[in-house]
Design a protein around this motif. Structure first.
Motif, short mmCIF file in Angstrom:
data_model
loop_
_atom_site.label_atom_id
_atom_site.label_comp_id
_atom_site.label_asym_id
_atom_site.label_seq_id
_atom_site.Cartn_x
_atom_site.Cartn_y
_atom_site.Cartn_z
N SER A 125 0.85 -1.19 0.00
CA SER A 125 0.00 0.00 0.00
C SER A 125 0.89 1.24 0.00
O SER A 125 0.88 2.05 0.93
CB SER A 125 -0.94 -0.02 1.21
N PRO A 126 1.70 1.39 -1.06
CA PRO A 126 2.65 2.49 -1.09
C PRO A 126 1.98 3.85 -0.95
O PRO A 126 0.92 4.09 -1.51
CB PRO A 126 3.34 2.36 -2.44
N ARG A 127 2.62 4.70 -0.19
CA ARG A 127 2.20 6.09 0.02
C ARG A 127 0.80 6.23 0.62
O ARG A 127 0.18 7.27 0.50
CB ARG A 127 2.32 6.89 -1.27
N ASN A 128 0.31 5.20 1.27
CA ASN A 128 -1.00 5.25 1.92
C ASN A 128 -0.84 5.98 3.25
O ASN A 128 -0.23 5.48 4.19
CB ASN A 128 -1.53 3.83 2.14
N GLN A 129 -1.39 7.18 3.34
CA GLN A 129 -1.24 8.00 4.54
C GLN A 129 -1.93 7.39 5.76
O GLN A 129 -1.55 7.68 6.90
CB GLN A 129 -1.75 9.42 4.28
N ASP A 130 -2.91 6.52 5.55
CA ASP A 130 -3.54 5.83 6.67
C ASP A 130 -2.56 4.82 7.27
O ASP A 130 -2.50 4.68 8.50
CB ASP A 130 -4.81 5.12 6.23
N VAL A 131 -1.82 4.13 6.45
CA VAL A 131 -0.78 3.21 6.94
C VAL A 131 0.25 3.99 7.75
O VAL A 131 0.64 3.59 8.85
CB VAL A 131 -0.12 2.44 5.77
N PHE A 132 0.68 5.14 7.21
CA PHE A 132 1.65 5.96 7.92
C PHE A 132 1.10 6.42 9.27
O PHE A 132 1.81 6.40 10.28
CB PHE A 132 2.07 7.16 7.07
N TRP A 133 -0.17 6.81 9.31
CA TRP A 133 -0.80 7.25 10.55
C TRP A 133 -0.71 6.14 11.59
O TRP A 133 -0.37 6.39 12.76
CB TRP A 133 -2.26 7.65 10.30
N MET A 134 -1.01 4.89 11.20
CA MET A 134 -0.93 3.78 12.15
C MET A 134 0.51 3.50 12.56
O MET A 134 0.78 3.21 13.73
CB MET A 134 -1.59 2.53 11.56
N MET A 135 1.47 3.58 11.62
CA MET A 135 2.87 3.36 11.96
C MET A 135 3.34 4.40 12.98
O MET A 135 4.05 4.05 13.93
CB MET A 135 3.75 3.42 10.71
N GLU A 136 2.93 5.65 12.79
CA GLU A 136 3.33 6.72 13.71
C GLU A 136 2.84 6.47 15.13
O GLU A 136 3.41 7.00 16.08
CB GLU A 136 2.77 8.06 13.23
N ARG A 137 1.81 5.66 15.29
CA ARG A 137 1.20 5.42 16.59
C ARG A 137 1.42 3.99 17.08
O ARG A 137 0.70 3.52 17.94
CB ARG A 137 -0.29 5.75 16.51
N SER A 138 2.43 3.31 16.52
CA SER A 138 2.68 1.91 16.88
C SER A 138 3.99 1.70 17.63
O SER A 138 4.01 1.11 18.69
CB SER A 138 2.69 1.02 15.64
N THR A 139 5.10 2.16 17.08
CA THR A 139 6.41 1.93 17.68
C THR A 139 7.43 2.89 17.08
O THR A 139 7.07 3.72 16.23
CB THR A 139 6.86 0.46 17.47
N ARG A 140 8.65 2.77 17.51
CA ARG A 140 9.76 3.55 16.96
C ARG A 140 10.99 2.66 16.85
O ARG A 140 11.09 1.64 17.55
CB ARG A 140 10.13 4.74 17.87
N LYS A 141 11.91 3.06 16.01
CA LYS A 141 13.17 2.35 15.91
C LYS A 141 13.95 2.52 17.21
O LYS A 141 13.91 3.59 17.83
CB LYS A 141 14.01 2.87 14.75
N VAL A 142 14.63 1.48 17.63
CA VAL A 142 15.50 1.58 18.79
C VAL A 142 16.60 2.57 18.43
O VAL A 142 17.20 2.50 17.37
CB VAL A 142 16.09 0.19 19.14
N GLY A 143 16.84 3.53 19.29
CA GLY A 143 17.87 4.53 19.03
C GLY A 143 17.39 5.69 18.20
O GLY A 143 18.19 6.47 17.68
N GLY A 144 16.09 5.86 18.01
CA GLY A 144 15.55 7.00 17.25
C GLY A 144 14.97 6.61 15.93
O GLY A 144 14.89 5.45 15.58
#
Length: 145
Positions: A125-144
């Motif tokens: 689902s490339p460039r799907n802003q809904d996917v990005f919204w969920m990623m932003e609210r799920s986790t982060r990379k260790v170390g930033g």
């Protein structure tokens, strides 16, 4: 149940007793095992529960694949699908106790419901802003980022 596990649901990247593997995204992302682990993105930006589409339910967790996060949108994928039963929106509850109704913007997040039939999962689902919204609210990379 281990007392340190209280309050955290089974979900990808906040998953008790399971490691994040290549099936759900690249390695190197935080796995939250207890409430004190919720430092990035923090409890106000980390979902705990959500409405999942009936035709997406295939196991005991909801997966947000972190493929391409944050800056390779051509790699973004929809692993499991959130519900869109509320006027093209779905409900999310966050680790701090607040909830939000998220109105979906991309039609790929809301494929036509076919009762009694499963939905294809792990879909690019490339460039799907809904996917990005969920990623932003799920986790982060260790170390930033």
């Amino acid at each position: 149940m281990d007392p340190s596990d209280r309050g955290l649901p089974k979900r990808s990247h906040c998953n008790i007793g399971r490691c994040v593997g290549r099936l759900f995204g690249p390695s190197g992302f935080r796995v939250y095992k207890k409430l004190s682990d919720l430092t990035d993105p923090g409890p106000t930006k980390t979902w705990a529960f959500l409405d999942e589409r009936e035709d997406s339910v295939n196991d005991g967790e909801f997966v947000v694949g972190m493929f391409g996060y944050p800056d390779q949108p051509q790699q973004w994928m929809m692993v499991d699908y959130p519900a869109s039963y509320h006027n093209a929106a779905g409900g999310f509850s966050f680790a701090d106790g607040h909830s939000e109704i998220k109105k979906w913007k991309d039609g790929r997040t809301m494929p036509r419901l076919r009762p009694g039939q499963g939905l294809a999962l792990n879909v690019p689902s490339p460039r799907n802003q809904d996917v990005f919204w969920m990623m932003e609210r799920s986790t982060r990379k260790v170390g930033g980022r």
